[in-house]
Design an enzyme around this catalytic site. Structure first.
Site, PDB file in Angstrom:
ATOM      1  CE1 TYR A  87      19.898  46.917 -71.243  1.00  0.00           C
ATOM      2  CE2 TYR A  87      18.452  45.033 -70.842  1.00  0.00           C
ATOM      3  CZ  TYR A  87      18.968  46.262 -70.460  1.00  0.00           C
ATOM      4  OH  TYR A  87      18.536  46.839 -69.292  1.00  0.00           O
ATOM      5  CE1 TYR A 126      16.434  42.324 -68.244  1.00  0.00           C
ATOM      6  CE2 TYR A 126      15.772  44.540 -68.893  1.00  0.00           C
ATOM      7  CZ  TYR A 126      16.615  43.688 -68.179  1.00  0.00           C
ATOM      8  OH  TYR A 126      17.607  44.211 -67.403  1.00  0.00           O
ATOM      9  NE  ARG A 134      15.609  44.119 -63.060  1.00  0.00           N
ATOM     10  CZ  ARG A 134      16.246  45.263 -62.843  1.00  0.00           C
ATOM     11  NH1 ARG A 134      17.310  45.552 -63.554  1.00  0.00           N
ATOM     12  NH2 ARG A 134      15.839  46.108 -61.928  1.00  0.00           N
ATOM     13  CG  HIS A 137      15.577  48.717 -65.777  1.00  0.00           C
ATOM     14  ND1 HIS A 137      14.925  47.526 -66.022  1.00  0.00           N
ATOM     15  CD2 HIS A 137      16.889  48.470 -66.067  1.00  0.00           C
ATOM     16  CE1 HIS A 137      15.785  46.607 -66.410  1.00  0.00           C
ATOM     17  NE2 HIS A 137      16.999  47.155 -66.460  1.00  0.00           N
ATOM     18  CG  HIS A 139      21.043  49.668 -66.859  1.00  0.00           C
ATOM     19  ND1 HIS A 139      21.357  48.909 -65.745  1.00  0.00           N
ATOM     20  CD2 HIS A 139      20.176  48.925 -67.591  1.00  0.00           C
ATOM     21  CE1 HIS A 139      20.716  47.752 -65.819  1.00  0.00           C
ATOM     22  NE2 HIS A 139      19.987  47.738 -66.925  1.00  0.00           N
TER      23      HIS A 139
HETATM   24 FE   LIG Z   1      18.589  46.208 -67.435  1.00  0.00          FE
END
Ligand SMILES: [Fe+2]
Length: 203
Positions: A87, A126, A134, A137, A139
Site C-alpha cells: 500500500y 500481503y 491476506r 482484495h 477495500h
Molecule cells: Fe487490505
C-alpha cells in the site's frame, strides 16, 4: 456471487429484497496522504500514459438498496495494494516495492441508475504484522444518502480465501468474492472483468 436475494416478507407478493453486502473492517491503510483519483482509473497516473504493473481488471456493478432500488450519486472510495501487495501508506511495513505508477486510491460516484465502474490492477496478497497472509482484495467504502457500508471484495480461486479470518468472519463470505472473466467485448490487451453489486440497507 454477490447478488443473492430472497423474497420480501412484506409488501407485494412479487416484491424482492436483496441481501445486504457483508461489511468488513476498514483496516489500517485507508489513504491519509493521497488525493483520490477521480477518473475511475487506478491503473494509470493522472495525465500519464504509464501503466501500473499487474493484471489489468475492470470492476463494475450497481449500488442498490435492499429494496432493489438503485442508489444514485452514492460515493465510493476504493483503496488497495499494488500488484506486489504494497500500500502507498506510511503504516505499511511490508518490504514489497511501491509501484511509481500505482497510487491505489480512487473516488467514484454512481450514476442515476446506481452504476459504477473502475479500472485497476489485481492487487497482490500481503503479509500482516501478526503473521497472516491476506488474500488479494480491494477495500470499498460506499456512502448513499442514508447509509454507509465499508467492505472488501475478493477474487475467486485464491488459496488464502480459505484461511483469511476477515473474509471468513463475514456472514456470507461468498458474497464478497468476484470472478474475473474474459470481457464480453474486448476491452484492451489482456484485461479481465468482474461484476460486483453492492447492497446497502437503505438508499
Ligand atoms: Fe487490505
Amino acid at each position: 456471487m454477490n447478488h443473492q436475494w430472497s423474497k420480501a416478507r412484506t409488501g407485494p407478493a412479487e416484491a424482492r429484497a436483496f441481501a445486504i453486502t457483508p461489511p468488513q473492517i476498514v483496516g489500517p491503510f485507508y489513504p491519509i496522504t493521497e488525493c483520490p483519483d477521480l477518473a475511475s482509473d487506478l491503473a494509470r497516473p493522472s495525465g500519464s500514459t504509464a501503466e501500473a504493473q499487474g493484471q489489468l481488471i475492470y470492476v463494475s456493478g450497481r449500488v442498490l438498496a435492499s429494496s432493489g432500488a438503485p442508489v444514485p450519486q452514492a460515493r465510493i472510495d476504493i483503496w488497495q495494494a499494488n500488484a506486489a501487495g504494497k500500500y502507498r501508506h506510511p503504516s505499511d511495513t511490508n518490504r514489497a516495492p511501491l509501484d511509481p505508477n500505482f497510487k491505489g486510491f480512487a473516488r467514484l460516484t454512481t450514476d442515476t441508475s446506481g452504476r459504477y465502474s473502475f479500472r485497476t490492477i489485481k492487487p497482490g496478497a500481503y503479509p500482516t504484522p501478526e503473521g497472516d497472509i491476506r488474500p488479494p482484495h480491494i477495500h470499498m467504502s460506499v456512502e448513499g444518502r442514508f447509509d454507509r457500508l465499508v467492505t472488501q471484495l475478493y477474487f475467486a480461486g485464491e488459496a488464502e480465501n480459505l484461511t483469511d479470518r476477515w473474509l471468513n468472519a463475514a456472514p456470507h463470505p461468498e458474497r464478497l468474492i468476484i470472478t474475473l472473466q474474459e470481457p464480453a467485448s474486448r476491452l484492451e490487451g489482456c484485461a479481465l472483468a468482474a461484476h460486483f453489486d453492492i447492497i446497502l440497507a437503505s438508499g
